[in-house]
Scaffold this active site. Structure first.
Site, PDB file in Angstrom:
ATOM      1  N   CYS A 118      -7.327  -1.015   8.732  1.00  0.00           N
ATOM      2  CA  CYS A 118      -6.005  -1.044   8.093  1.00  0.00           C
ATOM      3  C   CYS A 118      -5.612   0.341   7.579  1.00  0.00           C
ATOM      4  CB  CYS A 118      -5.995  -2.035   6.926  1.00  0.00           C
ATOM      5  SG  CYS A 118      -6.080  -3.750   7.451  1.00  0.00           S
TER       6      CYS A 118
ATOM      7  N   GLU B 266       0.836  -1.201   0.000  1.00  0.00           N
ATOM      8  CA  GLU B 266       0.000   0.000   0.000  1.00  0.00           C
ATOM      9  C   GLU B 266       0.876   1.258   0.000  1.00  0.00           C
ATOM     10  OE1 GLU B 266      -3.140  -0.272  -0.382  1.00  0.00           O
ATOM     11  OE2 GLU B 266      -3.630  -2.294   0.292  1.00  0.00           O
TER      12      GLU B 266
ATOM     13  N   HIS C 235      -0.639  -5.703   2.936  1.00  0.00           N
ATOM     14  CA  HIS C 235      -1.801  -6.580   3.113  1.00  0.00           C
ATOM     15  C   HIS C 235      -1.406  -8.002   2.744  1.00  0.00           C
ATOM     16  CE1 HIS C 235      -5.156  -3.449   3.279  1.00  0.00           C
ATOM     17  NE2 HIS C 235      -5.457  -4.341   4.206  1.00  0.00           N
TER      18      HIS C 235
END
Length: 196
Positions: free
Chosen positions: A144, A82, A163
């Site tokens: 998250c 991410e 993730h």
């Protein structure tokens, strides 16, 4: 020794065993070499508590890098890097049935914060046998993303989020720990280059 901090999440919904925490524990067993003091923590799937813990990590420990690992239930055989955290849009309720005031992470915060880690470079240069790694700019507007944004905010961008898929026969905790080790060593290398 450089301090690096890692977090995974506790159980939520049908995931009584959260692969993110299992992967982080496995990483901790493996270590990251001599000069990295590796600390780990399990965060609850609760907005406010996760935010308090992350704030505490940055204010008291001031690590070189903090990497948060979360479970992406839809990703059966993917590791997702991410790039940024988003400030608004947190409508979904956490494990205690709450969502943040104004569906927002930091009332005075910017719309999004980018990690100082260049995930695209990372993604291009590493491979982990047996699993695909992809790049993402949307960590999902749940705990998250919320945790990531908070960490980027307090850590001036020196945070990363990965993730991982749920555990399965082919994706074991051991496998994920090894994959994290490969990815994070490359991240730390980038941190070193940024410092020089």
């Amino acid at each position: 020794k450089h301090l690096s901090f890692f977090s995974g999440f506790g159980p939520f919904r049908q995931y009584l065993v959260n692969s993110s925490w299992e992967a982080v524990k496995e990483l901790s067993k493996r270590g990251l070499g001599e000069n990295i003091d590796l600390r780990i923590m399990q965060l609850p799937v609760v907005y406010q508590k996760a935010k308090e813990q992350v704030c505490k990590i940055w204010t008291t420990l001031q690590p070189l890098l903090t990497v948060h690992v979360g479970l992406a239930s839809s990703a059966t055989a993917l590791i997702i890097l991410e790039q940024c955290g988003k400030n608004k849009g947190y409508q979904e309720r956490d494990a205690c049935g709450f969502h943040p005031e104004g569906a927002c992470c930091m009332l005075d915060g910017p719309e999004k914060i980018e990690s100082t880690i260049n995930m695209k470079t990372l993604w291009k240069n590493i491979s982990v046998e047996g699993i695909d790694i992809i790049l993402s700019r949307d960590a999902g507007r749940y705990i998250c993303d919320y945790t990531y944004y908070t960490s980027l905010y307090y850590g001036n961008g020196r945070a990363a989020f990965i993730h991982v898929p749920p555990l399965s026969e082919s994706v074991t905790a051991e496998f994920l720990g090894k994959a994290l080790q490969t990815i994070i060593l490359a991240m730390l290398e980038q941190c070193g280059e940024q410092r020089e």
